[in-house]
Design a protein around this motif. Structure first.
Motif, PDB file in Angstrom:
ATOM      1  N   SER A   1      13.721 -19.874  -4.086  1.00 43.27           N
ATOM      2  CA  SER A   1      13.752 -20.212  -2.807  1.00 43.27           C
ATOM      3  C   SER A   1      14.480 -19.043  -2.023  1.00 43.27           C
ATOM      4  O   SER A   1      15.344 -18.570  -2.656  1.00 43.27           O
ATOM      5  N   LEU A   2      13.838 -18.717  -1.001  1.00 45.44           N
ATOM      6  CA  LEU A   2      14.723 -17.746  -0.109  1.00 45.44           C
ATOM      7  C   LEU A   2      15.377 -18.089   1.022  1.00 45.44           C
ATOM      8  O   LEU A   2      15.927 -17.751   1.862  1.00 45.44           O
TER       9      LEU A   2
ATOM     10  N   VAL B   1      16.675 -14.113  -3.536  1.00 45.49           N
ATOM     11  CA  VAL B   1      16.949 -13.793  -2.170  1.00 45.49           C
ATOM     12  C   VAL B   1      17.356 -12.424  -2.288  1.00 45.49           C
ATOM     13  O   VAL B   1      18.118 -11.991  -3.274  1.00 45.49           O
ATOM     14  N   ASP B   2      16.713 -11.426  -1.448  1.00 44.36           N
ATOM     15  CA  ASP B   2      17.068 -10.242  -1.118  1.00 44.36           C
ATOM     16  C   ASP B   2      16.621  -9.248  -2.329  1.00 44.36           C
ATOM     17  O   ASP B   2      17.036  -7.993  -2.307  1.00 44.36           O
ATOM     18  N   LYS B   3      15.870  -9.910  -3.051  1.00 46.79           N
ATOM     19  CA  LYS B   3      15.045  -8.957  -4.160  1.00 46.79           C
ATOM     20  C   LYS B   3      13.629  -8.490  -3.745  1.00 46.79           C
ATOM     21  O   LYS B   3      12.964  -9.205  -2.874  1.00 46.79           O
ATOM     22  N   ASP B   4      13.597  -7.211  -4.083  1.00 47.82           N
ATOM     23  CA  ASP B   4      12.223  -6.459  -3.700  1.00 47.82           C
ATOM     24  C   ASP B   4      11.220  -6.792  -5.063  1.00 47.82           C
ATOM     25  O   ASP B   4      11.548  -6.352  -6.247  1.00 47.82           O
ATOM     26  N   ILE B   5      10.373  -7.520  -4.648  1.00 49.39           N
ATOM     27  CA  ILE B   5       9.350  -7.698  -5.777  1.00 49.39           C
ATOM     28  C   ILE B   5       7.994  -7.886  -5.103  1.00 49.39           C
ATOM     29  O   ILE B   5       7.533  -8.544  -3.975  1.00 49.39           O
ATOM     30  N   ARG B   6       7.163  -6.749  -5.763  1.00 46.73           N
ATOM     31  CA  ARG B   6       5.950  -6.356  -5.085  1.00 46.73           C
ATOM     32  C   ARG B   6       4.604  -7.113  -6.131  1.00 46.73           C
ATOM     33  O   ARG B   6       5.081  -7.476  -7.235  1.00 46.73           O
TER      34      ARG B   6
ATOM     35  N   ASP C   1      12.756  -4.874  -8.414  1.00 46.29           N
ATOM     36  CA  ASP C   1      13.730  -5.825  -9.047  1.00 46.29           C
ATOM     37  C   ASP C   1      12.686  -6.744  -9.783  1.00 46.29           C
ATOM     38  O   ASP C   1      13.409  -7.099 -10.991  1.00 46.29           O
ATOM     39  N   ALA C   2      11.539  -7.164  -9.678  1.00 47.18           N
ATOM     40  CA  ALA C   2      10.692  -7.826 -10.745  1.00 47.18           C
ATOM     41  C   ALA C   2      10.693  -7.124 -12.026  1.00 47.18           C
ATOM     42  O   ALA C   2      10.979  -7.785 -13.056  1.00 47.18           O
ATOM     43  N   ASP C   3      10.551  -5.801 -12.213  1.00 46.84           N
ATOM     44  CA  ASP C   3      10.652  -5.142 -13.528  1.00 46.84           C
ATOM     45  C   ASP C   3      11.818  -5.179 -13.938  1.00 46.84           C
ATOM     46  O   ASP C   3      12.048  -5.600 -15.536  1.00 46.84           O
ATOM     47  N   THR C   4      12.952  -5.232 -13.530  1.00 45.82           N
ATOM     48  CA  THR C   4      14.363  -5.408 -13.924  1.00 45.82           C
ATOM     49  C   THR C   4      14.484  -6.848 -14.523  1.00 45.82           C
ATOM     50  O   THR C   4      14.978  -7.167 -15.571  1.00 45.82           O
TER      51      THR C   4
ATOM     52  N   MET D   1       3.824 -23.955  -6.301  1.00 43.33           N
ATOM     53  CA  MET D   1       5.044 -23.369  -6.516  1.00 43.33           C
ATOM     54  C   MET D   1       5.194 -22.232  -5.218  1.00 43.33           C
ATOM     55  O   MET D   1       4.067 -21.995  -4.855  1.00 43.33           O
ATOM     56  N   SER D   2       6.220 -22.028  -4.989  1.00 48.02           N
ATOM     57  CA  SER D   2       6.369 -20.748  -3.953  1.00 48.02           C
ATOM     58  C   SER D   2       5.613 -19.618  -4.335  1.00 48.02           C
ATOM     59  O   SER D   2       5.529 -19.204  -5.302  1.00 48.02           O
ATOM     60  N   GLY D   3       5.183 -18.902  -3.231  1.00 49.33           N
ATOM     61  CA  GLY D   3       4.483 -17.777  -3.327  1.00 49.33           C
ATOM     62  C   GLY D   3       5.240 -16.507  -4.200  1.00 49.33           C
ATOM     63  O   GLY D   3       4.961 -15.741  -5.102  1.00 49.33           O
ATOM     64  N   GLN D   4       6.716 -16.630  -3.982  1.00 51.89           N
ATOM     65  CA  GLN D   4       7.843 -15.693  -4.758  1.00 51.89           C
ATOM     66  C   GLN D   4       7.597 -15.861  -6.076  1.00 51.89           C
ATOM     67  O   GLN D   4       7.741 -15.109  -7.063  1.00 51.89           O
ATOM     68  N   MET D   5       7.405 -17.096  -6.548  1.00 46.64           N
ATOM     69  CA  MET D   5       7.639 -17.614  -7.999  1.00 46.64           C
ATOM     70  C   MET D   5       6.394 -16.934  -8.569  1.00 46.64           C
ATOM     71  O   MET D   5       6.236 -16.583  -9.668  1.00 46.64           O
ATOM     72  N   LYS D   6       5.246 -17.402  -7.994  1.00 50.08           N
ATOM     73  CA  LYS D   6       4.047 -16.939  -8.574  1.00 50.08           C
ATOM     74  C   LYS D   6       3.812 -15.462  -8.626  1.00 50.08           C
ATOM     75  O   LYS D   6       3.424 -14.852  -9.505  1.00 50.08           O
ATOM     76  N   THR D   7       4.415 -14.892  -7.642  1.00 49.51           N
ATOM     77  CA  THR D   7       4.430 -13.089  -7.570  1.00 49.51           C
ATOM     78  C   THR D   7       5.094 -12.630  -8.905  1.00 49.51           C
ATOM     79  O   THR D   7       4.673 -11.865  -9.675  1.00 49.51           O
ATOM     80  N   LEU D   8       6.388 -13.320  -9.200  1.00 49.34           N
ATOM     81  CA  LEU D   8       7.244 -12.987 -10.277  1.00 49.34           C
ATOM     82  C   LEU D   8       6.313 -13.280 -11.639  1.00 49.34           C
ATOM     83  O   LEU D   8       6.504 -12.406 -12.503  1.00 49.34           O
TER      84      LEU D   8
END
Length: 180
Positions: free
Chosen positions: A11-12, A42-47, A66-69, A92-99
């Protein structure tokens, strides 16, 4: 035996209910003697994943953010993965699916995780609310032969930030962490 537990809070929102569940799970796991790391997106760059599948050959994503890390340095080595997410439109949130999409390098890796947990919350109540998000995560988990979806903790009927505090779900999250 002590396990390495990685909890990813997706969650952001400030004082997010799903993050509160993550903190409780972390506390329970620490009480049980496990090594726990809680990572917030929060504040992570995840493309977004490009779908190039280069990671299947190289073992790393071509996108360096940040996802790579998180994937290479944290998810790969954790014995237990825990994802905390709010429910958005019964998923699930879009952030979670993207990760999760960006975790594709793990598919061909010698990953350590055997257990995956879902901590989630929503304004609505009822099993049908969390089951769709659990099915989405379950589909990801099924791609990893050595892993299983170990459990779900759901806090229904919470909308405002912090509203899950003191709820029965918080106690279930604590107990789930202790059960590892």
């Amino acid at each position: 035996m002590s396990k390495r537990v990685l909890i990813i809070s997706t969650s952001l929102r400030q004082n997010a209910n799903s993050h509160l569940l993550a903190q409780q799970f972390a506390e329970g796991a620490r009480q049980a003697g496990h090594e726990v790391e809680l990572v917030s997106l929060v504040d992570k760059d995840i493309r977004f994943c490009k779908g190039c599948l280069a990671c299947q050959t190289t073992g790393r994503c071509v996108i360096h953010d940040d996802a790579d890390t998180i994937v290479q340095e944290k998810m790969l080595h954790a014995d237990v993965l825990v994802f905390a997410t709010p429910i958005y439109y019964y998923e699930m949130s879009g952030q979670m699916k993207t990760l999760l999409d960006r975790a594709n390098p793990l598919y061909s890796a010698d990953y350590a995780f055997r257990e995956v947990w879902l901590l989630t919350c929503a304004a609505e109540e009822g099993d049908e609310v969390w089951q769709r998000a659990a099915a989405g995560l379950g589909g990801w988990v099924e791609c990893f032969d050595k892993a299983k979806l170990a459990g779900v903790v759901f806090a229904g009927g919470v909308t405002a930030p912090g509203e899950a505090s003191g709820s029965e779900a918080m106690q279930r999250a604590l107990e789930a962490g202790r059960s590892l």
